[in-house]
Design an enzyme around this catalytic site. Sequence first.
Site, PDB file in Angstrom:
ATOM      1  N   GLU A 418       0.830  -1.212   0.000  1.00  0.00           N
ATOM      2  CA  GLU A 418       0.000   0.000   0.000  1.00  0.00           C
ATOM      3  C   GLU A 418       0.861   1.257   0.000  1.00  0.00           C
ATOM      4  O   GLU A 418       0.706   2.155   0.837  1.00  0.00           O
ATOM      5  CB  GLU A 418      -0.985  -0.024   1.175  1.00  0.00           C
ATOM      6  CG  GLU A 418      -1.917  -1.209   1.082  1.00  0.00           C
ATOM      7  CD  GLU A 418      -3.111  -1.186   2.031  1.00  0.00           C
ATOM      8  OE1 GLU A 418      -3.151  -0.316   2.924  1.00  0.00           O
ATOM      9  OE2 GLU A 418      -3.995  -2.031   1.867  1.00  0.00           O
ATOM     10  N   GLU A 499      -3.680  -9.225  -0.142  1.00  0.00           N
ATOM     11  CA  GLU A 499      -4.302  -9.037   1.182  1.00  0.00           C
ATOM     12  C   GLU A 499      -5.816  -9.003   1.015  1.00  0.00           C
ATOM     13  O   GLU A 499      -6.313  -8.389   0.072  1.00  0.00           O
ATOM     14  CB  GLU A 499      -3.790  -7.719   1.779  1.00  0.00           C
ATOM     15  CG  GLU A 499      -4.123  -7.521   3.222  1.00  0.00           C
ATOM     16  CD  GLU A 499      -3.453  -6.273   3.786  1.00  0.00           C
ATOM     17  OE1 GLU A 499      -2.244  -6.048   3.544  1.00  0.00           O
ATOM     18  OE2 GLU A 499      -4.160  -5.519   4.479  1.00  0.00           O
TER      19      GLU A 499
HETATM   20  C1  GAL Z   1      -4.429  -2.815   5.061  1.00  0.00           C
HETATM   21  C2  GAL Z   1      -2.954  -2.729   5.409  1.00  0.00           C
HETATM   22  C3  GAL Z   1      -2.647  -3.561   6.627  1.00  0.00           C
HETATM   23  C4  GAL Z   1      -3.650  -3.292   7.700  1.00  0.00           C
HETATM   24  C5  GAL Z   1      -5.026  -3.588   7.192  1.00  0.00           C
HETATM   25  C6  GAL Z   1      -6.111  -3.425   8.234  1.00  0.00           C
HETATM   26  O1  GAL Z   1      -4.836  -1.801   4.234  1.00  0.00           O
HETATM   27  O2  GAL Z   1      -2.161  -3.164   4.352  1.00  0.00           O
HETATM   28  O3  GAL Z   1      -1.350  -3.263   7.063  1.00  0.00           O
HETATM   29  O4  GAL Z   1      -3.529  -1.966   8.068  1.00  0.00           O
HETATM   30  O5  GAL Z   1      -5.289  -2.722   6.134  1.00  0.00           O
HETATM   31  O6  GAL Z   1      -7.380  -3.642   7.668  1.00  0.00           O
END
Ligand code: GAL
Length: 806
Positions: A418, A499
């Site tokens: 991100e 993710e």
């Molecule tokens: C994502 C991020 C993670 C964590 C997650 C929580 O956007 O990459 O590190 O913050 O959100 O939902």
Amino acid sequence: MKRLLLPALLFFYHIVTAQTGFVRTRPFNDSWKFFLGDAPAAEPSFRDDSWRKLKLPHDWSIELPFDSTSPTGTGGGALRGGIGWYRKTFTIPATEKGRRIAILFDGVYRNSEVWINGHSLGKRPNGYISFEYDLTSYVKYGTTPNVIAVRVDNSQQPNSRWYSGSGIYRNVWLTITDKTYITCWGTYITTPQVSEKKATVNLQLTVQVPAEKKQALAAATTIYNNFGKEMATITTGVPAMQDTPVTVNQQLVVANPSLWSVDNPYLYRAVTRLISNGKIVDEYTTPFGIRYFSFDADKGFFLNGKPVKITGVCNHHDLGCLGTAVNTRALERQLQILKGMGINGIRTSHNPPAPELLTLCDKMGFIVMDEAFDMWKREKNKYDYHLDFDAWYKKDLTDQLLRDRNHPAVFIWSVGNEIQEQWKANNDTSGAAILRELQQIVKSMDNRPTVTANNDPNAYNVLLQANATDLIGYNYNHDKWSAAAVQKAWGRKPFIITESVSALQTRGHYDMPSDSMRRWPQRWDLPVENANADLTCSAYENCSAPWGATHMEILKEFLKNDNISGMYIWTGFDYIGEPTPYPWPARSSYFGIVDLAGFPKDAYYLYQSVLTSKPMLHLFPHWNWKPGQTVDLWAYYNNADEIELFINGQSQGVKRKTGDDLHVMWRVTYEPGIVKAVSRKNGKVIMTKEIKTAGAPAKIVLTPDRNIIKANGDDLSFVTVKVVDKNGTVVPDAGNLVTFNIKGGGVIAGVDNGLQTDLSSFKANTKNAFNGLALAVVQSKSKAGDIMLSATAAGLQGATTIIHAR
Ligand code: GAL
């Protein structure tokens, strides 16, 4: 008898020849001293008599109280950073004169500076990278003491979006070799051609040969299989009289190789010996695996020619109540728990991991996405790595690859999570050039695929537009996962979900009705509304962050798209920090499938029902409600056609999963007693599950995960503490304060209960149970003997368990 003897003898012969007992590297964790605060302690004459003695690895932040005013914020776990010093006094025998002596730190969080005998060896800002310093020119021999001093500066806050820990939280090693030696991370193994019949193994060696070296030098490499049997061997000359490292290439062939896979993580060892004048001057062992794989834009991921869906989890590096101080058994336990629900991948979000994690993934069969950065030049937090990026990214990324590229578990390099440069803020498109440069660094060292984890999959994403990485990686955005959508936007490139999910759950807590969805908060930058007063969150599949979705919603989407190579779920375990979207006193995350103490939430069994083949049936929630209350009973199951539910013997009907269902549900009226689910296949009972209404808390039950541990001062037994009624049923809302007492060869390394808002210390000898459970982590001392752990609570019958340290 004779027929057995020969193979047995051969077997032992190979074990013996495979090990020459050559020791070049040893742990350097014992007998350090620690001081929290700043001091003029680099000077050898500095008196550290009053400092605390400890053994590394060590995380000082986990020992501090939770603090709502900590500049780390709740995002950083509300535990303070600060400045700390470590010192170690040691001697080097005179017999080592003329040899090379080096110290290796696996990771120090963060901004470390290291001195030997008052001489600064260097600084390293990155808190997750490993680094070696050469001590040879500065050490004293014989009985004269040497002093290593390490200053760790984690005072500038905030510098992390999650709990980082502070200190020398990974292992330290001392390496003593001949002046002619294989350099740190100086072997690189690839297997460019692999078939069932044979594998070509290429080994690139980096050897340092001192200028004065006159004798001919040879490098002999032997490959052993995992029984210690010799598979191939080669000897190559090494050019002498150089003063810079020389590269030597060797090629070996392994016939009928056993291929590494997630189900059969078969490992080989390449042992390389440098031989001068008929004497072994250095020996270096490189564990490796033989496998081949590919990513396909339409059909996903293939390992050794067979399709495999990577179903992985993201994890941060803390180990719950142990903080970030690395412990191999704690990591292994996490991986075992994850394997138990069918997980086959780990993303080291969002930084280089401890080497021990990769070694375990090699041995246990996990597909690792090894990640480098959470930010480049644009910040996420005021004092984070963006301040160091320019000066250090080349060195940090190069060292990560040098260190990790022999691990067969590593399949993908992620060069950023991100990253803010995704967006053209102020028309800045510099991210494209940075990405190309990072890609070029990786490719110059290894040909495994690269990715960035993009939370913005849209046309204006600078990084995706640059089209530089091998894989397209999305975080979230599950409405855009189809091959058609991905390929329309980015062409025919393989696709992976870097993710997903971000569901929110508190273990053992249920908000009804179970089908009413909570998306919290409304937007990422808004506070949570209508949260439960105690900041608990429902463990039905009915709560998630708005950028993600529930486990069940995501699993359905994941399973229906063949183009998806895999996904890494946010997260396997709850972690300290980032209690998003909850405010203080929440101080750890709600995203885990497993809570911070290692107790599975119900979602664990959802994955198990989909990803594993052993028959299972999971019925929830508990059976302690208000008489007359409407309760939703859910079941996850596999290997069955139907489930019948009974309340106190009365059938509540038969249910089956249809379409893309991943569960069945009954909406019932609560009456105390016994609720029972029965799964059947072709009319035959496969499994039954019963839940009983619990009475008042009556006693404590202790269950260690292992009764025998190693007496090495590191090994752990994780002891589950249950508060049960007089019949042994766990009391699902019990919160009794439990006091632990330990005797014999062990200490309590940490206590926890998995509750995100619990502000009592992880390092105390008391803990309230939460929803009936607590955890005590017992660590051996260095002496063999029995360890007796007892637990007491007011009004309850206590319990004692014995763990043998051997
Ligand atoms: C994502 C991020 C993670 C964590 C997650 C929580 O956007 O990459 O590190 O913050 O959100 O939902």
